[in-house]
Design a protein around this motif. Structure first.
Motif, PDB file in Angstrom:
ATOM      1  N   ARG A  38      34.648  47.443  30.326  1.00  0.00           N
ATOM      2  CA  ARG A  38      35.178  46.644  31.438  1.00  0.00           C
ATOM      3  C   ARG A  38      34.868  47.297  32.778  1.00  0.00           C
ATOM      4  O   ARG A  38      35.134  46.741  33.827  1.00  0.00           O
ATOM      5  N   VAL A  45      38.682  36.725  26.677  1.00  0.00           N
ATOM      6  CA  VAL A  45      37.439  36.255  27.261  1.00  0.00           C
ATOM      7  C   VAL A  45      36.882  35.141  26.391  1.00  0.00           C
ATOM      8  O   VAL A  45      37.043  35.138  25.170  1.00  0.00           O
ATOM      9  N   LEU A  63      33.204  35.465  35.166  1.00  0.00           N
ATOM     10  CA  LEU A  63      33.571  34.696  33.972  1.00  0.00           C
ATOM     11  C   LEU A  63      34.800  33.820  34.219  1.00  0.00           C
ATOM     12  O   LEU A  63      35.778  34.254  34.821  1.00  0.00           O
ATOM     13  N   PHE A  96      37.573  42.759  26.048  1.00  0.00           N
ATOM     14  CA  PHE A  96      37.781  42.224  27.391  1.00  0.00           C
ATOM     15  C   PHE A  96      39.061  41.403  27.529  1.00  0.00           C
ATOM     16  O   PHE A  96      39.241  40.702  28.518  1.00  0.00           O
ATOM     17  N   TYR A 143      31.303  40.188  33.156  1.00  0.00           N
ATOM     18  CA  TYR A 143      32.743  40.430  33.251  1.00  0.00           C
ATOM     19  C   TYR A 143      33.076  41.237  34.507  1.00  0.00           C
ATOM     20  O   TYR A 143      33.934  40.858  35.295  1.00  0.00           O
TER      21      TYR A 143
END
Lengths: 98, 850, 392
Positions: free
Chosen positions: B564, B49, B204, B46, B199
């Motif tokens: 994602r 993150v 987030l 990601f 996400y």
């Protein structure tokens, strides 16, 4: 019909169809493509999408059209199927020019 | 009037990114250590993150050699903190654990065993692991077995309120004088599907979350926590350490939206008010609130509004979010945050909200920004909120500030409505008609290994042949049925279900949810109840086994190849609590809302919880039950093959209690029962279908080492005795027993041995039925389907026989093999989960409603 | 004559009649009313709205059969915007259906309660337990609309207004407060007992002063609906009443077993319509284009103008034309419209024509009157993702 206009219309029809098909599959709409008009509002009383669906739309833009939207984007492109199509086409045109 | 027992906390265990022991955790909190950093496991997927991760594998003391590899982290962590708490409390190995209950809260469970398939690490895939840790409730089965806790377990699966709600249920088990102790655990290792969901939802935070201030966004986290809850006198008599006292709790359902909190914060305000009322406290008694405080825009805003609505003087009450230290631990968030309060408040200090910058508009409370505030808190509140509008609030006191016992007038609880969705039709009448006509609801189905259809079959073949263990696992099934994988199943026509439903959002509905909704609507209509006027005081308790499988599968598939791009549409609806909250949203049911994902026969757990809520007058009514959908997938095939499908594909091939044949057909559908106080049901002229006289619970505690042993059924027998005791009845008062076993050798033996043992001293063999053969095994809802036929037998004085079975096991039991005229005043409904949890419920005859 | 009518008279309203009810058409402040609608708050007497209560055991089955939309979508305190079609699948009226405990409440701006009752009564089956009761005698309707209307509503009716979702309503003293509008802004309809109507009006005016509230007659709709088009039998409805041609299929729920006009509409969809209504924008700001003017592509006539006018917001002449299907797409240039002098170049555009300011206002964060809060997202450094608060 002159070919310029014809190709613009074809391009738009293609984007509209892909947007509608994407919406149907991703957001579990009961409709078939020709039951969704171009000027259908996405939120509110139209397709009745909500904020969570909006995030799925962003995933769709990315996956289907290779378009990443920044948070500062003017939100009006999410107004209707047609405005979303216009947004996609303008982004595609921009990319082609670059 | 009865006294409620006082419930104190006598043991703690914790595992977080900032401490693997309570000592370490306390020190980290007091030194304001933030455990949220760039994720070491998920950053390559990601980008940058952040997460609060438990990176060091903890030590699992007392675990047998070789077992660790076969268990998933959810179970291992639960074991670790549970054991720590018992050690802390001085109870490890104590005989009293055999009558203690175990309540575990988790949001995403049974995931790890299958992750190798998802992440294309096929060689890491372990059949042993799927056996021991492959189902949603296996964490309960594992921990009860390892720690020898045999008073019965519940798996609370209400997403982000799971462990908070678990504390509440543990509290209930003691205050109602049913148990002396309860071990409550929250466990939540972070896996790809969870972080991918948050996400793509764009929730987030780029760095560590900053609740109520600065840039909105949450931080994800993982960890586990455990509490030993104990009856006050029991604890003081043995000189146990006391960390605090649970005063009251409540849950509620927003009935608003599947992810967003109600912007009016009605449900969040209601849950605090109900908890205060339950504890006979007023808002002025609360001196500190540990908030949910995720850091997202919508949560922080509506949570602030909710507190303003409940507390007139909210500006004088410090409120803070522990998520600024350890992120959002989802299923284990509540219990860890609760423990954080118990560890720091005795120091006279209130934990600050870290990373606090400029307060956001509409966030204008005292969030204890960045610095400790000195205050000696006597009573505090702990709130959590979850997807789907599950809300939970706990009120607790610090040591020395307990309250006298509260009292309640126990109500008699009637069942006034039943709703059924099955392969034989919808509702009792249709089903009875089909049974009378001898209709079979089953059909032969060709296995569709995945939603991909034909090409999926090839994938399936490839998948199986790629792994030696899988090949072995499936060889039986394939031999039996030839190359074509065909099975007999009991399926429901979902288009017909939708036609029967009047009010729901078809776009948000999956099959299992529509089953549950239709059964629920029927039960309410059957009861002649008006949910519009009673919605706020109606509980909705759903038992789940495999849950929304098709949705889970669709979501998980969206993680490949790029997590994602996870499907945000399916993320919330793939959670176990999605069915209960969908029904709550569709019907406007705003009372207690809980999902108990105990696996097979989970509706029994829901029945018992709903019964307690009505019996104690906490809720006016309760809608309880379960729902299941069959989903044809390779994973499912694997799971089912553990359970043992019937090799006989004839229409009558599912023969419960048959000496010569083992195995079941899969079924799907739903069953819901509407319960309410007997007197008020009578007052409004509601139909009294039956009365619940008492219940008992237990757990075998032999899940880990039980693979070959003969199940003795002794613990099931215990649950039956407990139920009879509570009902004030003896074995001779029971005129009929209804089992809910699923017809495998081990299920048959355990159930029959247990019943035989419990009824050993009965003057003559007790009549026994089990109706699963009619419906296929509808995993979570089976008890309600059986209940409906039992209540009908009590009403009609006529008992339908056990279907299909030819030669019954030799037992000192009167198997009902043909239609019998018999007057039944009291019946006993028993059942077990595949993980060894047992339930027994005593039913009394209802008054036929004219 | 209600008390409210005398207030209007005192304010020198130009009165006119809608649905047989006399109410203000104009206070001779159209420009400032339009500004208020788009930037602050507009207040109007909407007592021409027909109100019909539908109760009885079979109310759901009955209404679901008559209304083209999905009644199953709403539960208590929620509302649905939909259409009532005739047997041929053409629009008779649009309608709000509010779902209450024991009844549905129907609102339409094109019919009186009595008219609605007559229309619906026609579809009642014998033996069906449905009671129709007009509520126009007991109730009046006020409109409070604009990007900050929520703030005034919250000031008067409490904090819960802030979180009131689109297409939901809540009880308030003396009536109901319903959120839902047609002009792209935050919009509230107060459905109040006639006895309190005038008092509420005065209260709104008084409290509304610091929000720069403008009182308006119904004429504000002309400009509002040019920019945010909606069903209007008197204008677009004169050109076509077909939901497909009007691009209003979203207000219809095809997968219902039955509703009036369903089969005819489905047939028409399968056969395909020949023309559709499309939005256009003139490239020059002063042009002489009228309803009925022909639309050209080159020398070929491809349609005609159905609505046209000057949009203050876009500072352009905009409108809608009904155009041959193969040409009826947004985002095109090269069409022209005939006018007095020469052909006027237009481009086709998505509808609605404007980005309503309400989309940039979040009731939880912004304020018109509180200087400590930003007025809109435009004032904030950190922009928020939008979508949630969208209205049609």
């Amino acid at each position: 019909m002159e070919s310029d206009l014809e190709s613009t219309i074809e391009q738009r029809k293609d984007v509209l169809r892909r947007v509608k098909e994407g919406l149907i599959v991703r957001l579990n709409l009961y409709q078939i493509v020709n039951q969704i008009d171009d000027d259908t509002p996405l939120f509110g009383s139209g397709l009745k999408l909500d904020s969570v669906d909006a995030t799925e739309l962003l995933v769709m833009l990315d996956e289907e059209f290779g378009i990443q939207v920044s948070e500062s984007e003017d939100p009006f492109y999410l107004r209707s199927v047609n405005s979303l199509a216009s947004f996609i086409i303008s982004r595609q045109t921009k990319t082609n020019k670059n | 009037m009865l006294d409620r027992k006082r419930v104190v906390i006598t043991g703690l265990g914790v595992l977080t990114s900032i401490g693997a022991t309570t000592e370490e955790f306390r020190n980290s909190l007091l030194s304001k250590r933030c455990g949220i950093r760039p994720s070491s496991r998920f950053s390559d997927v990601f980008g940058n993150v952040c997460a609060s991760e438990v990176l060091e594998e903890p030590k699992y003391e007392g675990l047998a050699e070789g077992l660790q590899e076969k268990l998933d982290k959810a179970a291992l962590w639960a074991y670790k903190v549970g054991r720590d708490a018992l050690v802390n409390s001085g109870l490890l190995g104590n005989e009293a654990l055999s009558t203690s209950s175990l309540i575990i809260g988790v949001s995403s469970a049974g995931t790890e065993a299958y992750m190798p398939l998802l992440e294309n690490r096929i060689n890491d895939f372990s059949i042993d692991k799927t056996r021991l840790s492959g189902s949603f409730s296996s964490v309960c089965s594992v921990v009860s077995s390892l720690l020898q806790i045999r008073g019965g377990y519940e798996l609370v699966a209400t997403a982000c309120t799971a462990s908070t709600n678990a504390i509440g249920i543990g509290f209930d088990q003691i205050q109602n004088n049913k148990n002396q102790m309860a071990l409550v655990i929250g466990t939540e290792p972070l896996y790809l599907p969870t972080i991918a969901g948050f996400y793509t939802l764009k929730t987030l935070h780029q760095q560590a979350c900053t609740p109520f201030s600065g840039v909105p966004g949450m931080s994800i986290g993982e960890g586990a926590g455990a509490l030993v809850l104990e009856e006050y006198q029991h604890a003081t008599a043995r000189g146990a350490p006391i960390y605090g006292e649970v005063l009251a709790y409540a849950t509620s359902g927003d009935a608003h939206h599947e992810t967003a909190p109600d912007p009016r914060a009605k449900g969040a305000a209601q849950v605090m008010r109900t908890a205060l009322a339950n504890g006979e406290l007023c808002p002025e008694d609360v001196e500190y609130i540990n908030v949910h405080g995720t850091g997202t825009e919508t949560n922080d805003r509506s949570e602030t509004l909710a507190m303003k609505k409940v507390f007139a003087d909210i500006h004088s009450i410090p409120v803070s979010s522990t998520k600024s230290y350890i992120g959002h631990n989802i299923g284990s968030a509540g219990i860890i945050e609760f423990i954080a309060c118990l560890l720091t408040l005795p120091e006279g200090k209130i934990l600050p909200t870290l990373n606090f910058g400029r307060a956001r508009p509409s966030c204008d409370l005292n969030y204890v920004p960045n610095e400790f505030q000195e205050r000696n808190v006597k009573v505090f509140m702990k709130n959590n909120y979850a997807f789907g509008g599950n809300n939970c609030c706990i009120l607790a006191a610090l040591p020395g500030n307990g309250r006298p016992n509260s009292r309640y007038h126990p109500r008699r609880v009637a069942i006034t409505g039943i709703g059924l969705v099955s392969s034989l039709g919808f509702g009792l009448e249709q089903i009875l008609g089909a049974i009378r006509k001898g209709t079979s609801g089953s059909a032969l189905k060709t296995w569709r290994p995945s939603h991909k259809g034909e090409e999926g079959i090839q994938d399936f073949e490839d998948w199986i042949s790629s792994n030696e263990m899988l090949l072995q696992q499936f060889s039986d099934l394939r031999k039996k049925n030839g190359d074509q994988l065909s099975l007999r199943t009991h399926e429901v026509d979902d288009r017909a279900v939708r036609r029967h439903l009047k009010r729901f959002d078809t776009r948000k509905a999956n099959r299992i949810s529509t089953f549950a909704l239709l059964a629920g609507e029927q039960a309410i209509a059957n009861a002649g109840a008006n949910i519009r006027t009673t919605g706020k005081t109606t509980a909705l308790i759903i038992g789940m086994s495999k849950g929304p499988q098709a949705t889970i599968s669709r979501y998980v598939e969206s993680l490949v190849p790029d997590p994602r791009r996870a499907r945000t549409f399916e993320f919330p609806s793939s959670l176990m609590n999605a069915i209960g909250t969908f029904c709550s949203i569709s019907k406007g049911i705003k009372g207690y809302n809980t999902t108990l994902a105990n696996g097979f026969n989970a509706a029994l757990g829901a029945m018992c919880y709903g019964y307690e809520l009505v019996r104690q007058g906490v809720q006016g009514q309760a809608l309880v039950g379960g729902a299941d959908e069959i989903f044809h997938s390779a994973l499912h095939a694997l799971q089912e093959n553990h359970g043992g499908l019937s090799p006989n594909l004839d229409e009558d091939g599912f023969r419960v209690y048959d000496r010569d044949q083992s195995g079941y057909f899969m079924g799907e559908g739903a069953g819901m029962a509407y319960m309410e106080e007997l007197e008020s049901a009578g007052d409004r002229g509601g139909p009294i279908l039956g009365i619940i006289c008492g219940y008992g619970k237990s757990c075998d505690g032999s899940y880990i080492d039980d693979t070959n042993s003969q199940p003795s059924g002794q613990w099931l027998a215990k649950a039956i005795s407990q139920a009879l005791d509570e009902a004030g009845l003896t074995v001779d008062d029971i005129d009929l027993v209804c089992g809910t076993g699923w017809g495998t050798v081990s299920s048959n033996r355990k159930e029959l041995n247990g019943i035989e043992r419990a009824f050993m001293h009965r003057s003559h063999p007790v009549p026994l039925v089990n109706y699963n053969g009619f419906f296929g095994f509808v995993e979570s809802a089976a008890p309600i389907l059986n209940l409906a036929l039992v209540l009908n037998a009590m009403k009609e004085d006529e008992i339908l026989p056990i279907p299909h079975t030819r030669s019954f096991e030799t037992k000192n039991l009167a198997f009902v093999s043909r239609k019998e005229r018999l007057s039944v005043r009291h019946a006993l409904l028993v059942g077990s989960t595949e993980g060894g949890n047992n339930y027994a419920v005593v039913l009394g005859k209802g008054a036929p409603y004219e | 004559m209600t008390h409210l009518a005398s207030i209007h008279r005192y304010r020198k309203a130009v009165m006119s009649e809608r649905n047989g009810i006399t109410l203000p058409a104009s206070f001779n402040n159209e420009a400032s009313a339009h500004g208020a609608l788009r930037e602050s708050i507009l207040l109007a007497d909407y007592s021409h709205f027909g109100l019909l209560e539908v109760s009885g055991e079979d109310r759901f089955d009955f209404l679901d059969r008559v209304v083209a939309g999905d009644l199953a979508y709403i539960r208590e305190e929620q509302a649905l915007y939909s259409l009532i079609l005739d047997n041929e699948g053409y629009i008779i009226t649009d309608i709000y259906v509010l779902c209450d405990d024991e009844r549905y409440l129907l609102l339409s701006e094109w019919f009186t309660g009595k008219g609605l009752a007559d229309l619906l009564g026609h579809y009642m089956k014998s033996g069906e337990s449905v009671i129709l009761k007009t509520r126009n005698r007991e109730n009046g309707v006020l409109l409070v609309e604009g990007p900050y209307s929520w703030e005034l509503m919250a000031e008067i009716f409490g904090i819960d207004v802030i979180g009131l979702p689109y297409m939901e309503f809540m009880p308030v003293e003396g009536g109901l407060l319903f959120r839902g509008g047609k002009h792209g802004e935050f919009s509230y309809k107060l459905i109040m007992e006639v006895a309190v109507l005038a008092d509420v009006w005065k209260q709104l005016q008084e409290h509304g002063e610091r929000y720069d509230i403008e009182v308006s007659g119904l004429d504000f709709q002309i400009a509002a609906r040019l920019e945010n088009p909606c069903w209007n039998p008197m204008i677009l409805g004169k050109v076509t009443r077909c939901p497909i041609e009007l691009q209003m299929q979203w207000a219809v729920r095809y997968d219902k077993d039955e509703f009036v006009g369903r089969d005819a509409l489905k047939r028409r969809l399968e056969e395909g319509v020949k023309r559709r209504v499309v939005g256009f924008c003139c490239e020059e700001s002063i042009v002489d284009v009228r309803v009925g003017s022909r639309v050209f592509h080159g020398d070929r006539i491809i349609g005609e103008v159905a609505v046209v006018g000057y949009s203050a917001f876009r500072q352009a002449v905009i409108g809608q034309a009904i155009i041959d299907n193969s040409y009826a797409y947004a985002g095109l240039g090269g069409y022209t419209i005939e006018s007095e002098d020469e052909k006027v170049a237009i481009s086709t555009v998505p509808v609605p024509f404007i980005g309503n300011f309400s989309f940039l206002v979040n009731p939880s964060e912004h304020s018109y009157v509180d200087p400590s809060r930003p007025k809109s997202f435009l004032d904030q450094v950190e922009r928020q993702p939008a979508g949630e608060e969208a209205e049609i």
